[in-house]
Design a protein around this motif. Sequence first.
Motif, PDB file in Angstrom:
ATOM      1  N   THR A  47       0.842  -1.205   0.000  1.00 37.79           N
ATOM      2  CA  THR A  47       0.000   0.000   0.000  1.00 37.79           C
ATOM      3  C   THR A  47       0.868   1.243   0.000  1.00 37.79           C
ATOM      4  OG1 THR A  47      -1.756  -1.172   1.169  1.00 37.79           O
ATOM      5  CG2 THR A  47      -1.814   1.231   1.219  1.00 37.79           C
ATOM      6  N   MET A 101       0.943   4.082  -2.709  1.00 37.14           N
ATOM      7  CA  MET A 101       0.691   5.472  -2.322  1.00 37.14           C
ATOM      8  C   MET A 101       1.828   6.360  -2.823  1.00 37.14           C
ATOM      9  SD  MET A 101      -1.456   7.454  -0.646  1.00 37.14           S
ATOM     10  CE  MET A 101      -2.290   6.479   0.602  1.00 37.14           C
ATOM     11  N   ILE A 135      -6.151   2.609   0.147  1.00 37.47           N
ATOM     12  CA  ILE A 135      -5.611   3.949  -0.100  1.00 37.47           C
ATOM     13  C   ILE A 135      -6.674   5.033   0.056  1.00 37.47           C
ATOM     14  CG2 ILE A 135      -4.556   5.407  -1.873  1.00 37.47           C
ATOM     15  CD1 ILE A 135      -3.214   2.903  -3.016  1.00 37.47           C
TER      16      ILE A 135
END
Length: 444
Positions: A35, A39, A66
């Motif tokens: 993640t 990101m 996210i």
Amino acid sequence: MAIDYRIPLQAQSFDMLGMLGRGSELAQFYTKQKTDNEMTRIYNESQGDLDKMLSIAPQSKYARWIMPQLQSQKAAQAQAAIDQQQSLANISKTQSEAFKNNTQGQGYGLDNSGKRQAAIESVIQQAAMTGDPGQVLIGLNRLAKTGLITPEQYQQEAAIVQAMTPGELQKYAQGSALTNKEVAPYLYQTANNAADNAQSDINNQRSTNASIYATDTAASTADKNRAQQQEQFDANLYVQQNKPLDYFTAADGTRYAVYPGGRGIPVSGPTGEPIKAQQSGAMNSTIQNAILETDEKVSATRNAITNLKDALEYSKKAYDGVGAAQRANIRGLIGEDERATATTMLDNIVTGNALEMLKATFGGAPTEGERAILLQLQGSANLPRAQREAIYNRAIQMAEARLASSEQKAGQLRSGTYFSSQPQQGVPYANAGQQPQSTFNLFD
């Protein structure tokens, strides 16, 4: 840790739950790493623009991890902006209030300073007429006691006043009074003021003169109107009082005017002489009415005399005394009786015929004797015979006297000699200012 198959599982310190927990932590770590990497990629792609990151993140396979983070950051960003605006507003309000307080403080200071100075000037202006410093010092002392000025200001102003002569103080006070619009008019009069005052006096005098003239004119007009109204009233009254009802010409040619009540007065000319007719004219309505009335009186009088003479005859046989008529009525109910019949006839002739005829004969203005006879005839049937017959005889005598007079008047009216035979009387109802030659009454 390796598993030893030779030892039962229960004997081995095998932490199954711990292994599951550590596996979960490993999975979470792996997911978080992926993640974070995703990101970082989105952040670099959008160059750190949060709104662009929110538009790119939904296409990522890690969107469900996210998106909440980005939305949380967006909410935090919005709240930070709001907090910043609130902080700026509070700072601005605080600065504004501080400025207002400073300004008000300065204004109050200036206002108080102006009030103190005005109070001092007002006290000094008291010396504008006399230049007396004592009066000013007393006023300053009162200002100090009430707190309008400080003790230092009192000392300073008192020193200035005491350093001046009365003349200098008066001039200074007068100069100060020029700034006071309420005091200055009492101390100074400009040329314009003098001109205005003079013109005002002239205008007031003009207004007074106009008012006096209007009052005098109104009073004079009212007097004239009253005089004219009185003259008109007097003229109308004179005409009404002196307006003849008719005119006629006597046998000798004299012209007469007939006034209310039947009074006839000769008509006079401009020089006062009676007016003579050129030729005798036909008998007018007034004379004709007088002749008819006189003839009616003659006829009524004759009938009255006849009835009274009949009453004398019935009186010889009739009852007399109190209740004679009632006795006759009762006796008539029983049967025929000569005395009762004579009494009834007597009463009917006297009260029903003779009395009414005599009233017509004597007219509306009988003499005292005639009036007494008319009263005595009423109820005369109940009198003693001698008394009632005496009343009937007196009534006949009075009626005969009236008959002779009425017959003579009727003859004179027909012959035209009635007017020239009347005695002269001074009755002022001929033409204006003229005395009549003779007057008479056609209906006497």
